[in-house]
Design a protein around this motif. Structure first.
Motif, PDB file in Angstrom:
ATOM      1  N   UNK A   1      36.515  44.570  55.781  1.00 23.53           N
ATOM      2  CA  UNK A   1      35.988  44.920  57.001  1.00 23.53           C
ATOM      3  C   UNK A   1      36.594  46.350  57.700  1.00 23.53           C
ATOM      4  N   UNK A   2      36.127  47.042  58.150  1.00 24.06           N
ATOM      5  CA  UNK A   2      36.862  48.066  58.750  1.00 24.06           C
ATOM      6  C   UNK A   2      37.126  47.451  60.372  1.00 24.06           C
ATOM      7  N   UNK A   3      38.280  47.283  60.375  1.00 25.83           N
ATOM      8  CA  UNK A   3      39.008  46.534  61.626  1.00 25.83           C
ATOM      9  C   UNK A   3      38.820  47.564  63.012  1.00 25.83           C
ATOM     10  N   UNK A   4      38.947  48.839  62.760  1.00 25.58           N
ATOM     11  CA  UNK A   4      38.957  49.771  63.735  1.00 25.58           C
ATOM     12  C   UNK A   4      37.162  50.009  64.267  1.00 25.58           C
ATOM     13  N   UNK A   5      36.569  49.775  63.287  1.00 23.62           N
ATOM     14  CA  UNK A   5      35.233  50.108  63.834  1.00 23.62           C
ATOM     15  C   UNK A   5      34.586  48.841  64.536  1.00 23.62           C
ATOM     16  N   UNK A   6      35.191  47.511  64.025  1.00 28.87           N
ATOM     17  CA  UNK A   6      35.067  46.247  64.524  1.00 28.87           C
ATOM     18  C   UNK A   6      35.465  46.262  66.068  1.00 28.87           C
ATOM     19  N   UNK A   7      36.354  47.080  66.408  1.00 29.99           N
ATOM     20  CA  UNK A   7      36.838  47.349  67.760  1.00 29.99           C
ATOM     21  C   UNK A   7      35.991  47.438  68.999  1.00 29.99           C
TER      22      UNK A   7
ATOM     23  N   UNK B   1      25.072  54.479  66.995  1.00 29.79           N
ATOM     24  CA  UNK B   1      25.759  53.486  66.134  1.00 29.79           C
ATOM     25  C   UNK B   1      25.940  53.887  64.731  1.00 29.79           C
ATOM     26  N   UNK B   2      27.076  53.847  64.266  1.00 31.22           N
ATOM     27  CA  UNK B   2      27.465  53.693  62.758  1.00 31.22           C
ATOM     28  C   UNK B   2      27.021  52.641  62.298  1.00 31.22           C
ATOM     29  N   UNK B   3      26.635  52.846  60.857  1.00 30.97           N
ATOM     30  CA  UNK B   3      26.215  51.611  60.151  1.00 30.97           C
ATOM     31  C   UNK B   3      27.192  50.245  60.322  1.00 30.97           C
ATOM     32  N   UNK B   4      28.478  50.710  60.016  1.00 31.91           N
ATOM     33  CA  UNK B   4      29.262  49.773  59.867  1.00 31.91           C
ATOM     34  C   UNK B   4      29.615  49.073  61.250  1.00 31.91           C
ATOM     35  N   UNK B   5      28.906  49.282  62.158  1.00 37.33           N
ATOM     36  CA  UNK B   5      29.217  48.487  63.639  1.00 37.33           C
ATOM     37  C   UNK B   5      28.579  47.076  63.596  1.00 37.33           C
ATOM     38  N   UNK B   6      29.132  46.171  64.527  1.00 31.43           N
ATOM     39  CA  UNK B   6      28.549  44.948  64.283  1.00 31.43           C
ATOM     40  C   UNK B   6      27.061  44.646  64.794  1.00 31.43           C
ATOM     41  N   UNK B   7      26.454  43.689  64.486  1.00 31.98           N
ATOM     42  CA  UNK B   7      24.913  43.558  64.712  1.00 31.98           C
ATOM     43  C   UNK B   7      24.615  43.808  66.046  1.00 31.98           C
ATOM     44  N   UNK B   8      25.183  43.069  66.839  1.00 32.27           N
ATOM     45  CA  UNK B   8      25.002  43.140  68.427  1.00 32.27           C
ATOM     46  C   UNK B   8      25.123  44.657  69.094  1.00 32.27           C
ATOM     47  N   UNK B   9      25.961  45.262  68.424  1.00 35.23           N
ATOM     48  CA  UNK B   9      26.285  46.658  68.835  1.00 35.23           C
ATOM     49  C   UNK B   9      24.879  47.627  68.188  1.00 35.23           C
ATOM     50  N   UNK B  10      24.843  47.202  66.919  1.00 35.73           N
ATOM     51  CA  UNK B  10      23.549  48.248  66.294  1.00 35.73           C
ATOM     52  C   UNK B  10      22.409  47.991  67.199  1.00 35.73           C
ATOM     53  N   UNK B  11      22.151  46.752  67.631  1.00 36.62           N
ATOM     54  CA  UNK B  11      21.010  46.304  68.225  1.00 36.62           C
ATOM     55  C   UNK B  11      20.733  47.170  69.457  1.00 36.62           C
ATOM     56  N   UNK B  12      21.886  47.224  69.966  1.00 35.37           N
ATOM     57  CA  UNK B  12      21.505  48.086  71.496  1.00 35.37           C
ATOM     58  C   UNK B  12      21.832  49.597  71.239  1.00 35.37           C
ATOM     59  N   UNK B  13      22.360  50.152  70.207  1.00 37.19           N
ATOM     60  CA  UNK B  13      22.185  51.562  69.895  1.00 37.19           C
ATOM     61  C   UNK B  13      20.676  52.061  69.764  1.00 37.19           C
ATOM     62  N   UNK B  14      20.716  53.206  70.311  1.00 35.44           N
ATOM     63  CA  UNK B  14      19.289  54.103  70.100  1.00 35.44           C
ATOM     64  C   UNK B  14      19.051  54.543  68.824  1.00 35.44           C
ATOM     65  N   UNK B  15      19.967  54.986  68.228  1.00 37.08           N
ATOM     66  CA  UNK B  15      19.986  55.736  67.036  1.00 37.08           C
ATOM     67  C   UNK B  15      21.171  55.247  66.136  1.00 37.08           C
TER      68      UNK B  15
ATOM     69  N   UNK C   1      29.154  54.522  69.311  1.00 32.32           N
ATOM     70  CA  UNK C   1      29.825  53.472  68.791  1.00 32.32           C
ATOM     71  C   UNK C   1      30.221  53.632  67.254  1.00 32.32           C
ATOM     72  N   UNK C   2      31.473  54.121  67.011  1.00 31.61           N
ATOM     73  CA  UNK C   2      31.853  54.257  65.760  1.00 31.61           C
ATOM     74  C   UNK C   2      33.316  54.656  66.010  1.00 31.61           C
ATOM     75  N   UNK C   3      33.900  55.526  65.180  1.00 34.97           N
ATOM     76  CA  UNK C   3      35.375  55.713  65.390  1.00 34.97           C
ATOM     77  C   UNK C   3      35.652  57.186  65.788  1.00 34.97           C
ATOM     78  N   UNK C   4      37.006  57.445  66.222  1.00 36.54           N
ATOM     79  CA  UNK C   4      37.496  58.636  66.965  1.00 36.54           C
ATOM     80  C   UNK C   4      36.891  59.803  66.376  1.00 36.54           C
ATOM     81  N   UNK C   5      37.023  59.919  65.051  1.00 32.30           N
ATOM     82  CA  UNK C   5      36.789  61.299  64.453  1.00 32.30           C
ATOM     83  C   UNK C   5      35.221  61.687  64.642  1.00 32.30           C
TER      84      UNK C   5
END
Ligand code: 13P
Ligand code: SF4
Length: 382
Positions: A331-337, A45-59, A82-86
């Motif tokens: 906010x980064x609308x693509x990370x938010x997807x 999970x990248x640091x810009x992800x939503x809290x609920x996604x960050x909570x479920x990411x391992x690292x 959980x981040x963006x395409x690149x």
């Protein structure tokens, strides 16, 4: 978004049904897949992800750390990014480099839960434009003296270009070391796609603005520069930017300094030079988090980076006073997807043996891009 062979495998579970599930149900089902797959599944999970996604990411991490984690992991047999395409492309190249595939006897799928999670900055430099720039430059200066450096926020094709031409990749955590490395090997650097990261880093190294022409890929000749400007250049910057970080303005810094005595300004280097020059601390998302973690209670911060990260820091550090640097939401609308329905859909299809949204960089591109990415990892992050 180019250069990937995105596998179109038929899914066991179609996405539609996931939209109707409650957050609790989604969370439970994702946790069930995590339990079932154990260490074979790695959710990054990248640091810009939503809290609920960050909570479920391992690292979790910034771009540098996530690349290093994808390169190092031995146990996993699938990555959900959980981040963006690149970032997913980079993880695919590093996790599936030839020696790793030979060791484990198989490729591992790298999954981006929503294919629309791109990066507008990465899209501002396309391979044809960079090739054209290189060709035009070679008519004016000795091209063997130019080292290309691409910010990791770029397509795999651009990383491959850097690999082929003796260049490297950098992240916001090691742009300074990458520029120093490049200038120890060549007389000039072509830096893309973020002009701000390039300019802020080069200025810190003492390179004057006059030696940094900006290449506009849409200008007819020499990126809109005179021949003389290119001849005098040390770092040629690409005309790209982050739409999120360009929101922060020097007057926002002035406002906080005037109204909150003692406040510290903490910004990401994708912000414009006028903001960076007024800041107390400048760094990657990882560096921003460390600065807050290391500060004593009562420290006041105005932070110029993506909203979700700032809000998370605010929640985690009630002992400090944390403000968002801009008066508008940014906010980064693509990370938010990447949300729980997409994450659950991706996880359950993976567990069912029909992975969806697999990012697969073609072998030729991956081979050249790996050369540049390995240089980046050697340069370390801070
Ligand atoms: P970091 O490299 O600091 O994680 O930043 C990535 C990014 O996309 C910032 O906009
Ligand atoms: Fe790209 Fe900016 Fe979003 Fe980072 S914050 S992923 S640079 S658009």
């Amino acid at each position: 978004m180019t250069s990937v062979l995105e596998t179109a495998q038929s899914e066991t579970y179609p996405f539609e049904a996931y939209k109707k599930l409650s957050p609790d149900e989604l969370r439970e089902r994702i946790l069930a897949v995590k339990r079932e797959m154990g260490p074979r599944l790695l959710i990054l999970g990248h640091h810009y992800q939503r809290d609920e996604v960050i909570e479920l990411s391992d690292l979790q991490g910034d771009s540098y750390r996530l690349s290093a984690l994808a390169a190092e992991n031995e146990a996993c047999r699938a990555i959900i990014f959980c981040g963006v395409h690149f970032m997913a492309e980079t993880a695919d190249i590093l996790a599936n480099r030839p020696e790793k595939v030979a060791q484990r006897g198989e490729r591992i799928p790298v999954i981006l839960p929503d294919m629309k999670a791109g990066c507008s900055m990465a899209d501002m430099a396309e391979i044809d434009q960079v090739e054209e720039c290189w060709q035009q430059l070679s008519q004016v200066i000795d091209i063997s003296e130019v080292i290309p450096v691409t910010y990791v926020n770029s397509s795999a094709k651009l990383k491959a270009f850097c690999g082929r031409h003796g260049g490297t990749v950098c992240t916001s955590a090691n742009a300074d070391v990458a520029l120093q490395w490049a200038l120890s090997r060549g007389r000039r650097v072509l830096f893309f796609p973020d002009q701000h990261l390039g300019r802020n880093t080069a200025l810190k190294m003492g390179i004057p603005l006059e030696a940094m022409p900006v290449w506009d890929p849409y200008a007819r000749e020499l990126g809109g520069n005179s021949r003389e400007a290119i001849e005098k250049s040390t770092v040629i910057l690409w005309k790209g930017h982050c739409s999120v970080h360009q929101i922060f303005r020097p007057e926002h810094v002035d406002y906080f300094r005037a109204n909150y005595p003692g406040i510290k300004i903490l910004v990401h280097p994708e912000c414009m030079k006028e903001v960076v020059e007024k800041a107390d601390v400048v760094g990657s998302t990882g560096r921003i988090i460390r600065a807050v973690e290391e500060a004593p209670p009562g420290t006041k911060w105005a932070i110029g980076t993506e909203l979700h990260l700032v809000n998370r820091l605010k929640k985690k550090h009630p002992e400090q006073e944390i403000y968002f640097l801009a008066p508008v939401v940014c906010m980064c609308s693509t990370m938010y997807r990447i949300d729980l329905p997409h994450l659950c859909w991706a996880a359950e299809n993976l567990a069912a043996g029909t992975p969806v949204n697999v990012i697969r960089v073609d072998d030729a591109t991956a081979k050249d891009a790996l050369v540049a990415l390995e240089r980046m990892l050697e340069l370390k992050g801070r």
